[in-house]
Design an enzyme around this catalytic site. Structure first.
Site, short mmCIF file in Angstrom:
data_model
loop_
_atom_site.label_atom_id
_atom_site.label_comp_id
_atom_site.label_asym_id
_atom_site.label_seq_id
_atom_site.Cartn_x
_atom_site.Cartn_y
_atom_site.Cartn_z
N TRP A 353 0.83 -1.21 0.00
CA TRP A 353 0.00 0.00 0.00
C TRP A 353 0.86 1.26 0.00
CZ3 TRP A 353 -1.07 3.47 4.39
CH2 TRP A 353 -0.26 3.23 5.50
N ASP A 354 2.17 1.08 0.24
CA ASP A 354 3.11 2.20 0.19
C ASP A 354 2.95 2.99 -1.11
OD1 ASP A 354 3.97 0.12 1.90
OD2 ASP A 354 6.02 0.87 1.93
N GLU A 482 1.48 -1.23 13.10
CA GLU A 482 1.61 -2.69 13.24
C GLU A 482 2.09 -3.10 14.63
OE1 GLU A 482 4.10 -3.77 9.94
OE2 GLU A 482 2.44 -3.71 8.52
N LYS A 587 3.96 2.65 15.89
CA LYS A 587 5.04 2.48 14.92
C LYS A 587 5.01 3.58 13.87
CE LYS A 587 6.71 -1.02 11.62
NZ LYS A 587 6.33 -2.20 10.85
N GLN A 588 3.81 3.92 13.41
CA GLN A 588 3.66 4.87 12.31
C GLN A 588 2.26 5.46 12.36
OE1 GLN A 588 3.92 1.13 9.92
NE2 GLN A 588 2.92 2.39 8.37
C1 BGC Z 1 5.14 -0.95 7.52
C2 BGC Z 1 4.05 -1.12 6.49
C3 BGC Z 1 4.68 -1.06 5.12
C4 BGC Z 1 5.80 -2.07 4.99
C5 BGC Z 1 6.56 -1.92 3.69
C6 BGC Z 1 6.18 -2.03 7.31
O1 BGC Z 1 7.21 -1.89 8.25
O2 BGC Z 1 4.61 -1.05 8.83
O3 BGC Z 1 3.09 -0.08 6.62
O4 BGC Z 1 3.71 -1.29 4.15
O5 BGC Z 1 6.72 -1.88 6.02
O6 BGC Z 1 7.17 -0.68 3.61
#
Ligand code: BGC
Length: 751
Positions: A353-354, A482, A587-588
C-alpha cells in the site's frame, strides 16, 4: 553523530572502507533504472560479509513457505524478487594473486555515488608484495537504453617493477537469495556460450509464470583476451596484460540484459539480445554515458528541489528523489514500486500500500499524470486476484493484497495478511487523490468505478452490525500501526471503510449508464452502503477530544516515548514482540495517517488535539511515519517539529536512523522528503480544482525552491526570507491561491 558518508549536495561519498560498514555502503550506493537495479556490491569477489544483489523489475519467484499451513486461507507462497544472474562480476589477479578487499592492504579509498548523473565510482590503491596498483571503477545502468549495464575499470601500475594483471570477467548464474526459505537456486541455465548466458527460473508448484533472462557481454579493453571458460553456470573470459611503471590498462564491460517479460519466445529474446549488443558496440563509453546523463539532466530539471543554507537537508532530498527515479519512472505499466526498490531483498520487491499512500502523491507532482495512472491501472488489472483474496476470507468483493506481484496475496503473517485491511481503503483513496490533483475523471468513471465498487462490496461484507450499539463495527484488524494487532474498531480502518462507501456512492451517481449497468449495484445494495455510512462507529473520546486509535487504546499505560531509555530504541530491535504489542507505542501514523490524507476535512482543533496526543507516543519505526507527522505539524505551525520530522524522513538512510539500512533503502521514506517539503513547508493542496500554498521557510534554511507538475503546467515555487515566489515555467496561465489570496500565474510572476 558519526557519519559514514560525507554531506555533499550532489554526492554520497566516503573515503572510509570498513568491513563492518560494507552492507550499509552497498545499500547506499545502489543504482537502478526502473528496469533493473543493483546494490553497490563490488565487481570483484569479496570474501568478507556482503549482500550482493542485482534485481530485474517484475522478475519474481513464489517461494514456498510453511507458515500457517494448518490454518485455512493462508497464502500458498511468499513472492519475492530474486537475485538475477550476476553479470557485473569481474575478478582481478595481480602477479597471480587475487584482488580481495577483505584481505588486501589498500589506501586512498574513495566510494562515490554521483546523484546528478547516476554513476557509481570507486577507487583505491592496493599493495601486493612489491606491486602497487591504482584501481578506478565506474559503473552505471543506462536510462537511455534500459537493457544496458556499463562498467569501466582503469588500473595503473604505481610501482617501479612491471606487473602482470589478469581480468577474469564472468556472467555467473550461481546466485542465491539470502532470504531463500529452502536455500534454492532460482536459475536454470538454458544456453551458455563464450559471452552470453540465458537462464530460466525454476518450475514452481503454484502456476505462476516462469521468467527467462538473457545477458550478453561485450568488452572494450587495452588487454588481450587469453582464455574463455564455459562451465554449467558461468561463462568467464580472461584478459591479460603487463603494465610497466605508470602504465595504464583499461577494460569496459557492457552487458545487455533482456527478460521474457518483453518477448514471446526465447528465440525472440536471444535475437534482441544479439541486436542490442551490436547496436551499442558502435558507441564509445563517453557517448553511452552522455546519453544516460542527458536523461538524468531532464529529470532533475523538472523536479529538483534546492535548499540553501542546510547542506544536510539538501543532500537528503536529492538522495530521496534519486532513490525514487532509480526505482520507478512510470515507463512500464506492469511494474510497481517495491518498498526497497532495487536495493535489497527485504519486502521481496513486491507491491504494498506504500505505492498508493506515499508514492502516488509524489509522482503526481513530479511527472506527467500517465505515470500515476499506470499505478492505478496496475491495481485495476489485478482485480481478479483481489476477488480471490476476499473469497479466501469468505467475503464478497475485492480485497487488495498487502503484498503482491500479481494481485494474489503473498504475505504470510495472519495479523497482516488477514487483518491489515486498511490497505483497501488506501487504494480507494489513491483514485480520489489522482482525480482531485489531475482533474482527469477518465479513470474514476471507468476502471476506477469498478475498483471502488468491488472494494465497497468487501467493506459492506466485512463490517458487522452491533445490535447493542446500533452501529456498524469492524473487529479483528491491524491498523497501519503494526505495533498493535487484532484490535477492534481501528479508527483509521473504520474511517476509510465509511469514506470509501460514501465516495463510491458519489461516483456511481456520475458514471455513464452503460458503466452503471456493468457495475450492477442494486438500489438495495446502495441503501445498505448508505446505512453503513450513516451508522459506522468511529471511536472518539470526549474528554480528550481525540479520535481513539482503537477500542482498547486508552486503557494502555500511556507513557510517552521520552520515558523509554535511549539504549532501548528502536524498540523493535530491543524488545520482544509481545512487549511491543502490550506497549502504547505507535510504529507509524494511524489516526494521523487519515488526518494527513483528509487534512482539510478536520478542524484545526481536531488536528491539534490528535497530534498533541499521538505524537509523543509515536516511535516512527516505520519509514512511513515521519513525513505524515511532518505535514500535520506544518499545518499546525509546529515548524520545529515539522523540520525535525523532515530530517528524519529525508535522511533516514543517510543517517541510518532505524539501524536497518544494511537490508536496503526505504523508498517510502524517500517519498516522505518530497511530501514534507511540498505539502508540509510549502503547504501545497488541491481543493475544488484550485492549487494552493501556505508556505513557510524553516528557520535554519535561507531558501528553498522546487518545480511541480500540475495539469499540463510546470510551476516553480521559491520561498526565502522575503516571501514566496511563483513562476509558470511552461503551460497555460493558471489561477492559484497563496495564503488564501488569489494569484494568477501568467509567466514570471511573483507575489
Ligand atoms: C510498515 C508497512 C509497510 C511495509 C513496507 C512495514 O514496516 O509497517 O506499513 O507497508 O513496512 O514498507
Amino acid at each position: 553523530m558519526k557519519r559514514i558518508f560525507e554531506v555533499q549536495p550532489w554526492n554520497v561519498e566516503t573515503h572510509e572502507f570498513k568491513a563492518e560498514n560494507k552492507r550499509l555502503q552497498e545499500s547506499m550506493t545502489s543504482l537502478g533504472n526502473g528496469y533493473m537495479g543493483m546494490r553497490g556490491f563490488f565487481d570483484e569477489d569479496y570474501s568478507g560479509d556482503s549482500l550482493p544483489g542485482i534485481y530485474l523489475g517484475g522478475v519474481w519467484y513464489p517461494d514456498k513457505t510453511r507458515v500457517g499451513w494448518w490454518k485455512n486461507g493462508y497464502p500458498k507462497y511468499f513472492g519475492k524478487v530474486i537475485n538475477a544472474v550476476n553479470f557485473i562480476k569481474m575478478n582481478f589477479e595481480i602477479n597471480g594473486s587475487k584482488l580481495d578487499l577483505a584481505k588486501d592492504t589498500i589506501s586512498d579509498f574513495d566510494l562515490n555515488l554521483d546523484l546528478k548523473n547516476a554513476v557509481l565510482t570507486r577507487s583505491f590503491v592496493v599493495t601486493k608484495g612489491d606491486s602497487k596498483i591504482q584501481f578506478d571503477f565506474e559503473r552505471f545502468l543506462s536510462v537511455a537504453q534500459k537493457e544496458l549495464s556499463v562498467q569501466k575499470v582503469i588500473f595503473k601500475n604505481l610501482s617501479s617493477n612491471p606487473v602482470d594483471i589478469k581480468v577474469i570477467s564472468s556472467i555467473d548464474a550461481n546466485v542465491k537469495n539470502e532470504d531463500a526459505n529452502y536455500d534454492e537456486h532460482f536459475w536454470e541455465v538454458r544456453h551458455i556460450d563464450e559471452n552470453s548466458l540465458v537462464a530460466e527460473t525454476t518450475a514452481n508448484d503454484f502456476g505462476t509464470p516462469r521468467f527467462t533472462s538473457g545477458m550478453q557481454a561485450t568488452y572494450v579493453t587495452s588487454f588481450e583476451q587469453v582464455n574463455n571458460e564455459v562451465t554449467d553456470l558461468e561463462t568467464a573470459t580472461t584478459f591479460s596484460g603487463k603494465l610497466n611503471e605508470n602504465e595504464v590498462g583499461t577494460i569496459e564491460k557492457r552487458v545487455i540484459v533482456v527478460t521474457s517479460r518483453d518477448y514471446d519466445s526465447t528465440a525472440d529474446l536471444t535475437a534482441s539480445m544479439n541486436n542490442l549488443s551490436s547496436t551499442i558496440s558502435d558507441s564509445s563509453y563517453d557517448q553511452l554515458l552522455t546519453a544516460h546523463s542527458n536523461v538524468w539532466a531532464e529529470r532533475w530539471q523538472q523536479s529538483d528541489i534546492q535548499i540553501m543554507g542546510d547542506d544536510e537537508a539538501q543532500q537528503g532530498i536529492r538522495f530521496n528523489l534519486f532513490g525514487l527515479f532509480t526505482t520507478y519512472y512510470g515507463d512500464d505499466a506492469r511494474l510497481n514500486i517495491g518498498p526497497k526498490g532495487f536495493t535489497g531483498e527485504k519486502y521481496g520487491g513486491a507491491t504494498y500500500w506504500d505505492t498508493e499512500a506515499f508514492a502516488v502523491p509524489v509522482y503526481l507532482g513530479i511527472t506527467k499524470p500517465e505515470v500515476t495512472k499506470n499505478l492505478l491501472m496496475y491495481r485495476y488489472k489485478q482485480l481478479d486476484g483481489a476477488y480471490v483474496n476476499a473469497q479466501e476470507q469468505g467475503l464478497k468483493g475485492a480485497l487488495y493484497p498487502m503484498v503482491t506481484f500479481n494481485g494474489i496475496e503473498c504475505h504470510n503473517e495472519w495479523e497482516i495478511t488477514f487483518e491489515e485491511i486498511h490497505r483497501n481503503g488506501d487504494i480507494a483513496f489513491a483514485i480520489y487523490n489522482y482525480t482531485r490533483y489531475t482533474g482527469d475523471k477518465s479513470y474514476v468513471l471507468h476502471e476506477g468505478s469498478k475498483v471502488l465498487t468491488e472494494i465497497s462490496r468487501f467493506w459492506a461484507d466485512r463490517v458487522h452490525f452491533s445490535q447493542r450499539n446500533n452501529q456498524y463495527m469492524i473487529h479483528g484488524v491491524t491498523g497501519p500501526d503494526e505495533y498493535e494487532n487484532n484490535v477492534d474498531n481501528n479508527w483509521n480502518t473504520n474511517y476509510l471503510a465509511r469514506w470509501t462507501l460514501e465516495y463510491t456512492l458519489k461516483v456511481l451517481n456520475e458514471v455513464a449508464p452503460e458503466q452503471a449497468k456493468q457495475l450492477n449495484v442494486s438500489d438495495e445494495e446502495k441503501a445498505k452502503w448508505q446505512d453503513i455510512v450513516d451508522r459506522m462507529y468511529l471511536p472518539y473520546d470526549k474528554d480528550l477530544d481525540i479520535f481513539v486509535q482503537h477500542d482498547g487504546f486508552l486503557d494502555k499505560d500511556l507513557q510517552p516515548v521520552s520515558s523509554i531509555p535511549a539504549d532501548q530504541l528502536p524498540i523493535n530491535q530491543h524488545w520482544s514482540w509481545d512487549k511491543i504489542l502490550r506497549s502504547p507505542y505507535i510504529k507509524q501514523g494511524d489516526v494521523l495517517q487519515v488526518m494527513y490524507d483528509f487534512i482539510d476535512s478536520f478542524t484545526e482543533e481536531e488536528k491539534k488535539h490528535n497530534f498533541d496526543f499521538y505524537e509523543p507516543l509515536t516511535v516512527h519505526e516505520s519509514s512511513l511515519s515521519a513525513a505524515i507527522y511532518s505535514v500535520v505539524a506544518a499545518d499546525l505551525h509546529y515548524e520545529k517539529k515539522a523540520v525535525e520530522l523532515y530530517e528524519r524522513t529525508a535522511r533516514l538512510d543517510l543517517d541510518n536512523y532505524n539501524n536497518d539500512t544494511v537490508d536496503g533503502l526505504h523508498i517510502t521514506s524517500m517519498t516522505g522528503g518530497w511530501i514534507s517539503i511540498v505539502q508540509g513547508f510549502a503547504g501545497m493542496r488541491v481543493h475544488d480544482d484550485t492549487l494552493s500554498y501556505k508556505p513557510f521557510l524553516p528557520q535554519k534554511w535561507n531558501s528553498y525552491s522546487f518545480r511541480q507538475v500540475f495539469r499540463g503546467r510546470v510551476i516553480e515555487v521559491a520561498v526565502d526570507n522575503k516571501g514566496s515566489h511563483f513562476k509558470l515555467i511552461s503551460g497555460e496561465p493558471l489561477n492559484i491561491e497563496v495564503d488564501g489570496k488569489p494569484l494568477s500565474l501568467e509567466s514570471l510572476q511573483t507575489n
